[in-house]
Motif scaffolding. Sequence first.
Motif, PDB file in Angstrom:
ATOM      1  N   MET A 407       0.804  -1.116   0.154  1.00  0.00           N
ATOM      2  CA  MET A 407       0.120   0.073  -0.107  1.00  0.00           C
ATOM      3  C   MET A 407       0.918   1.299  -0.121  1.00  0.00           C
ATOM      4  O   MET A 407       0.598   2.153  -0.904  1.00  0.00           O
ATOM      5  CB  MET A 407      -1.124   0.055   1.232  1.00  0.00           C
ATOM      6  CG  MET A 407      -2.156  -1.019   1.106  1.00  0.00           C
ATOM      7  SD  MET A 407      -3.132  -0.588  -0.141  1.00  0.00           S
ATOM      8  CE  MET A 407      -3.616   0.895   0.215  1.00  0.00           C
ATOM      9  N   ILE A 410       2.085   1.768  -3.583  1.00  0.00           N
ATOM     10  CA  ILE A 410       1.070   2.180  -4.377  1.00  0.00           C
ATOM     11  C   ILE A 410       0.975   3.494  -4.290  1.00  0.00           C
ATOM     12  O   ILE A 410       0.832   4.382  -5.243  1.00  0.00           O
ATOM     13  CB  ILE A 410      -0.237   1.305  -4.118  1.00  0.00           C
ATOM     14  CG1 ILE A 410       0.060  -0.231  -4.627  1.00  0.00           C
ATOM     15  CG2 ILE A 410      -1.408   1.947  -5.080  1.00  0.00           C
ATOM     16  CD1 ILE A 410      -1.304  -1.018  -4.272  1.00  0.00           C
ATOM     17  N   ASN A 411       0.953   3.917  -2.945  1.00  0.00           N
ATOM     18  CA  ASN A 411       0.568   5.543  -2.754  1.00  0.00           C
ATOM     19  C   ASN A 411       1.687   6.493  -3.303  1.00  0.00           C
ATOM     20  O   ASN A 411       1.434   7.344  -3.833  1.00  0.00           O
ATOM     21  CB  ASN A 411       0.583   5.608  -1.059  1.00  0.00           C
ATOM     22  CG  ASN A 411       0.171   7.107  -0.879  1.00  0.00           C
ATOM     23  OD1 ASN A 411      -0.840   7.662  -1.255  1.00  0.00           O
ATOM     24  ND2 ASN A 411       0.998   7.725  -0.106  1.00  0.00           N
ATOM     25  N   THR A 414       1.426   6.685  -7.073  1.00  0.00           N
ATOM     26  CA  THR A 414       0.336   7.383  -7.533  1.00  0.00           C
ATOM     27  C   THR A 414       0.677   8.785  -7.460  1.00  0.00           C
ATOM     28  O   THR A 414       0.340   9.602  -8.352  1.00  0.00           O
ATOM     29  CB  THR A 414      -0.987   7.101  -6.388  1.00  0.00           C
ATOM     30  OG1 THR A 414      -1.423   5.939  -6.659  1.00  0.00           O
ATOM     31  CG2 THR A 414      -2.231   8.009  -6.849  1.00  0.00           C
ATOM     32  N   THR A 442      -6.148   4.737  -2.507  1.00  0.00           N
ATOM     33  CA  THR A 442      -4.993   4.486  -1.759  1.00  0.00           C
ATOM     34  C   THR A 442      -4.919   5.332  -0.535  1.00  0.00           C
ATOM     35  O   THR A 442      -4.379   4.720   0.359  1.00  0.00           O
ATOM     36  CB  THR A 442      -3.903   5.125  -2.723  1.00  0.00           C
ATOM     37  OG1 THR A 442      -3.923   6.442  -3.128  1.00  0.00           O
ATOM     38  CG2 THR A 442      -3.893   4.146  -4.139  1.00  0.00           C
ATOM     39  N   ASN A 446      -4.411   3.624   2.993  1.00  0.00           N
ATOM     40  CA  ASN A 446      -3.293   4.023   4.031  1.00  0.00           C
ATOM     41  C   ASN A 446      -3.832   4.227   5.361  1.00  0.00           C
ATOM     42  O   ASN A 446      -3.116   3.810   6.295  1.00  0.00           O
ATOM     43  CB  ASN A 446      -2.406   5.326   3.574  1.00  0.00           C
ATOM     44  CG  ASN A 446      -1.410   4.940   2.331  1.00  0.00           C
ATOM     45  OD1 ASN A 446      -1.139   3.826   2.195  1.00  0.00           O
ATOM     46  ND2 ASN A 446      -1.202   6.011   1.432  1.00  0.00           N
TER      47      ASN A 446
END
Length: 551
Positions: A407, A410-411, A414, A442, A446
């Motif tokens: 995660m 991914i953040n 992004t 996202t 988080n």
Amino acid sequence: MQNINVFIKDNIAQIARKGLHIAPEIPEKKLNNAASSMKLHDHVGSIIALLDSTLFGSGKDGLAFTGEKMVYKPAFESPVTVDFTELESTEYVRNVSVNEKGKEKVEEFTLITLKNGSSIKVEHISECNLEKLAEFLNTIATQFDSFEEEDQLVALSEMSEDLKVAYLKVIVNMTYYDDGEVDKNEFAQILLLMTRLELSTESRFTLRDYITSLGELDCLDELIKTIDDSCLPSHNKSVKISLTKDLFSVFMSVNNGSHENFAFFKENNHLFNLTEEEVELIIDALKLDFKMLNADFSDDALAKGMKELGAKAGAVGVPLAAVYLSGSVVGMSAAGLTSGLATLGLGGVLGFSSMATGIGVAVLLGVGAYKGIKHLTGANELDKTKRRELMLNEVIKQTQSTVSYLMEDINFITTRLNDAIFDQGVQDEKVKLLLQKVKLLTSAGNVLTHKGEETQGKCFKLKCPTELDQEKLQSLTRDATKHQIFNVVMSFYEEKTVERKKDSEIVSVNILVLKENISNIDMEKLAKIFDAIGYYKASDVIKGKLSGLFS
């Protein structure tokens, strides 16, 4: 020139056929007794080998070796230390005499001559080949000029980031080898391994960029050189065994458990310098790991499999601690795996009780004695089920941690994508809307991840005393092999002055309290340490204090 620690470990077996224990498979009780009787309290983690000459196997008399010295402890006498830097020469002496009645008397000993002209006679060491000992020490005196002690086992998670990054890059190279890409299954395995190795945020970003480098990979020879340069010589063999295990692990995980046709390893196995027998042991360990996840694999089968694996490891001459240096393929860290094995009564049996550095391995110490005995000596069926449940719970925790890292990654991506789109001046409303939705998802992910981690941290914190009883901790870590546990625990506490009521008066007292902002990883390990040493068990505390009175 060969490293002195490696030389001793590889050649010490020639001096004795029985009674010799080589790190990391020196029984903890013998190690503690030897450290006490041979004045090696401050060097216990550096003891490479112990030759026990006692009748009942206590380890209090005999010979002990580190990278700087040999300690000779005769029965009923004080220990004698031979510093290798002071060693001039050694010779084997055998005198035969005949008394008046014609009875032959043989006297044999190893005579050690030091550079200052003094000499030491080594004799009456049962099972020791004194002639071979003389040859062994002569080699040290004539072929080495540098002597340094090294910790004999360090978990891979405690090693340098440079080493861990190079280690994982080798595995990424392997995944690119067959088809020029890292597929989703291979990527998942690498992410799990990154979690087990406790990679820093910066190192995870480095690895993520490397994985998406589209084939622009570092030279394998250079990666192996980085590993060689980054670890102590004493650890090199263990790291190579562990790396080979993880290479096979990822390959087998995406090939239905098959280890056949592993072209990458066949082409590059010369870089790992392992024998066929050692590779077979690694594959057997991995097969057992995969079986742990099967619903029909009982605790009894697990215990039997581990004992058989331990026996094979002994025959090959490879400690299982080396095989599991990075943990288990099922997702468990080295500490988690060892805790699980300890509940099966296998901790000490399999050689996991030796010394090491860092909080990650401090967990391993004492666990076998605390939990293993109970389960080894006839626990009920419910307990047997709990054993495997403990190991599977470790798998769940490792997977959850990996998802948390995912995660975070991914953040990060992004945010980078958002910046790139606006830098390019993209005005399409659909693109902006999609990007906004991804960012919202996202961000929510988080928040939930942080909430889960925060709750998990609170659970671990409940298992650690908020106010540390230093005297109690000292009584529970009196043994030489547990001294570092005391230091590790103390590093997580700080002194604080508080006001307390005493005899109707308010007085200021100093107490030890948990530091703020301890990571979940460290808090979990700290909780395991308190559990392992029996901090909350009154009987263990009383036993520790009594031993202090009579020692």
